[in-house]
Design an enzyme around this catalytic site. Structure first.
Site, PDB file in Angstrom:
ATOM      1  N   ASP A   8      22.665   7.692  -3.104  1.00  0.00           N
ATOM      2  CA  ASP A   8      22.655   7.328  -4.522  1.00  0.00           C
ATOM      3  C   ASP A   8      22.972   8.569  -5.374  1.00  0.00           C
ATOM      4  O   ASP A   8      22.866   9.705  -4.892  1.00  0.00           O
ATOM      5  CB  ASP A   8      21.265   6.776  -4.867  1.00  0.00           C
ATOM      6  CG  ASP A   8      21.054   6.598  -6.355  1.00  0.00           C
ATOM      7  OD1 ASP A   8      21.880   5.913  -6.984  1.00  0.00           O
ATOM      8  OD2 ASP A   8      20.072   7.160  -6.877  1.00  0.00           O
ATOM      9  N   ASP A  10      22.312   9.065  -9.468  1.00  0.00           N
ATOM     10  CA  ASP A  10      21.345   9.440 -10.505  1.00  0.00           C
ATOM     11  C   ASP A  10      19.918   9.398  -9.965  1.00  0.00           C
ATOM     12  O   ASP A  10      19.476   8.379  -9.440  1.00  0.00           O
ATOM     13  CB  ASP A  10      21.499   8.520 -11.715  1.00  0.00           C
ATOM     14  CG  ASP A  10      22.842   8.703 -12.390  1.00  0.00           C
ATOM     15  OD1 ASP A  10      23.038   9.730 -13.057  1.00  0.00           O
ATOM     16  OD2 ASP A  10      23.708   7.819 -12.233  1.00  0.00           O
ATOM     17  N   THR A  42      26.670   4.190  -5.712  1.00  0.00           N
ATOM     18  CA  THR A  42      26.180   4.308  -7.084  1.00  0.00           C
ATOM     19  C   THR A  42      26.350   3.028  -7.887  1.00  0.00           C
ATOM     20  O   THR A  42      27.209   2.187  -7.569  1.00  0.00           O
ATOM     21  CB  THR A  42      26.922   5.471  -7.798  1.00  0.00           C
ATOM     22  OG1 THR A  42      26.462   5.575  -9.151  1.00  0.00           O
ATOM     23  CG2 THR A  42      28.433   5.270  -7.802  1.00  0.00           C
ATOM     24  N   GLY A  43      25.565   2.899  -8.930  1.00  0.00           N
ATOM     25  CA  GLY A  43      25.760   1.822  -9.888  1.00  0.00           C
ATOM     26  C   GLY A  43      26.879   2.121 -10.860  1.00  0.00           C
ATOM     27  O   GLY A  43      27.337   1.235 -11.581  1.00  0.00           O
ATOM     28  N   LYS A 196      23.566  -2.878  -2.983  1.00  0.00           N
ATOM     29  CA  LYS A 196      23.957  -1.665  -2.261  1.00  0.00           C
ATOM     30  C   LYS A 196      23.771  -1.865  -0.761  1.00  0.00           C
ATOM     31  O   LYS A 196      24.585  -1.410   0.047  1.00  0.00           O
ATOM     32  CB  LYS A 196      23.144  -0.469  -2.747  1.00  0.00           C
ATOM     33  CG  LYS A 196      23.537   0.053  -4.118  1.00  0.00           C
ATOM     34  CD  LYS A 196      22.806   1.353  -4.434  1.00  0.00           C
ATOM     35  CE  LYS A 196      23.224   1.945  -5.770  1.00  0.00           C
ATOM     36  NZ  LYS A 196      22.587   3.253  -6.023  1.00  0.00           N
ATOM     37  N   ASP A 219      16.354   6.483  -4.908  1.00  0.00           N
ATOM     38  CA  ASP A 219      15.114   6.653  -5.682  1.00  0.00           C
ATOM     39  C   ASP A 219      14.742   5.450  -6.519  1.00  0.00           C
ATOM     40  O   ASP A 219      13.579   5.288  -6.883  1.00  0.00           O
ATOM     41  CB  ASP A 219      15.251   7.858  -6.621  1.00  0.00           C
ATOM     42  CG  ASP A 219      16.156   7.555  -7.805  1.00  0.00           C
ATOM     43  OD1 ASP A 219      15.690   7.607  -8.950  1.00  0.00           O
ATOM     44  OD2 ASP A 219      17.349   7.256  -7.585  1.00  0.00           O
ATOM     45  N   ASN A 222      17.415  -0.248  -7.636  1.00  0.00           N
ATOM     46  CA  ASN A 222      18.728  -0.686  -7.147  1.00  0.00           C
ATOM     47  C   ASN A 222      19.087  -0.064  -5.800  1.00  0.00           C
ATOM     48  O   ASN A 222      20.084  -0.447  -5.179  1.00  0.00           O
ATOM     49  CB  ASN A 222      19.825  -0.392  -8.180  1.00  0.00           C
ATOM     50  CG  ASN A 222      19.945   1.067  -8.542  1.00  0.00           C
ATOM     51  OD1 ASN A 222      18.961   1.809  -8.538  1.00  0.00           O
ATOM     52  ND2 ASN A 222      21.143   1.502  -8.869  1.00  0.00           N
TER      53      ASN A 222
END
Length: 270
Positions: A8, A10, A42-43, A196, A219, A222
């Site tokens: 991930d 952020d 990532t989103g 994900k 973390d 998501n």
């Protein structure tokens, strides 16, 4: 031996200053040198992920990125799309009507832009555009073409108000879409088959990599699906409790080079 690590961005790859530290970058390069596939997951949209991919030198042949929380998987060298699962224009209309009922600002994406139907543009929509360096446009729903494909829609607001919005979402809508809270002020809405975890699984199967050979590091809420899927799910020290609960390994926080520590222990055997 682990063959793929999905990471991930952020709160995980980035520290709180939105930096990839030297220690984290060096650990990723060392994992690559051992033949481990490193995948940014990532989103963020692909445009927002591109500078990260380039900084980490993840643009060789047969390297991949997962964006929009799993809605898009593509080769970073050729830009070939491996998987793309989008919401429809009809989905957008339904979600817009819901946003009006819940008094929630919203925005949505195509592959290169972010759009809002809210004439008074919310500060978190502006923030989304800024962090991803992606153009922002005001468009009414009626101005959007009927064949428009949307990787994700987002409801956004101050954390306290967003929590109230979430509590008032009808159960029928919860079953119709995937909902993930990626930040205290971001609620992401995706096609029901998107996560994900599903994207990492699909990519691993394409590469003939077994589940037990996969590490996923995250973390946030998501990230839960991929941490659950992985042969070794890794929770950051700053992860939400739900991620820590399902992880097999807990590393340091994003401000303490947690990704580097996890790679050193699980892949580099340091």
């Amino acid at each position: 031996m682990y063959k793929l690590v999905a990471i991930d961005v952020d709160g995980t790859l980035f520290n709180d200053r939105k930096e990839i530290t030297k220690e984290v970058n060096e650990a990723i390069q060392a994992a690559k040198a051992k033949g481990v596939k490193v995948v940014v997951c990532t989103g963020r949209p692909i445009v927002g992920a591109q500078p990260i991919i380039e900084e980490l030198k993840l643009t060789d042949e047969d390297e991949y990125v997962i964006t929009f929380n799993g809605a898009l998987v593509q080769n970073t060298h050729t830009n070939e799309v491996i998987s793309e699962i989008s919401l429809s224009y009809q989905d957008l209309k339904v979600l817009y009507e819901l946003s009006l009922k819940l008094h929630s600002p919203m925005h949505f994406f195509d592959s290169k832009n972010v759009y809002t139907p809210n004439k008074d543009i919310n500060q978190y929509t502006v923030y989304e555009s800024h962090i991803n360096q992606i153009p922002l446009h005001y468009r009414t729903i009626e101005e959007i073409p009927a064949d428009f494909l949307i990787p994700k829609v987002m409801f956004i607001d101050e954390p306290e108000h967003l929590n109230k919005i979430i509590s008032n979402i009808p159960d029928s809508f919860k079953e119709q879409f995937t909902w993930v809270k990626s930040a205290p002020y971001f609620l992401e809405i995706l096609h029901p088959s998107v996560s994900k975890g599903n994207a990492v699984k699909q990519l691993a199967e394409k590469l003939s990599i077994k589940r037990e050979e996969v590490i996923c590091i995250g973390d946030g809420e998501n990230d839960l699906s991929m941490v659950e899927y992985a042969g070794c799910g890794v929770a950051m020290g700053n992860a939400v409790p739900s991620v820590k609960k399902v992880a097999e390994f807990q590393t340091f926080s994003n401000n303490e080079n947690g990704v580097a520590y996890a790679i050193e222990k699980l892949i580099l055997n340091k």
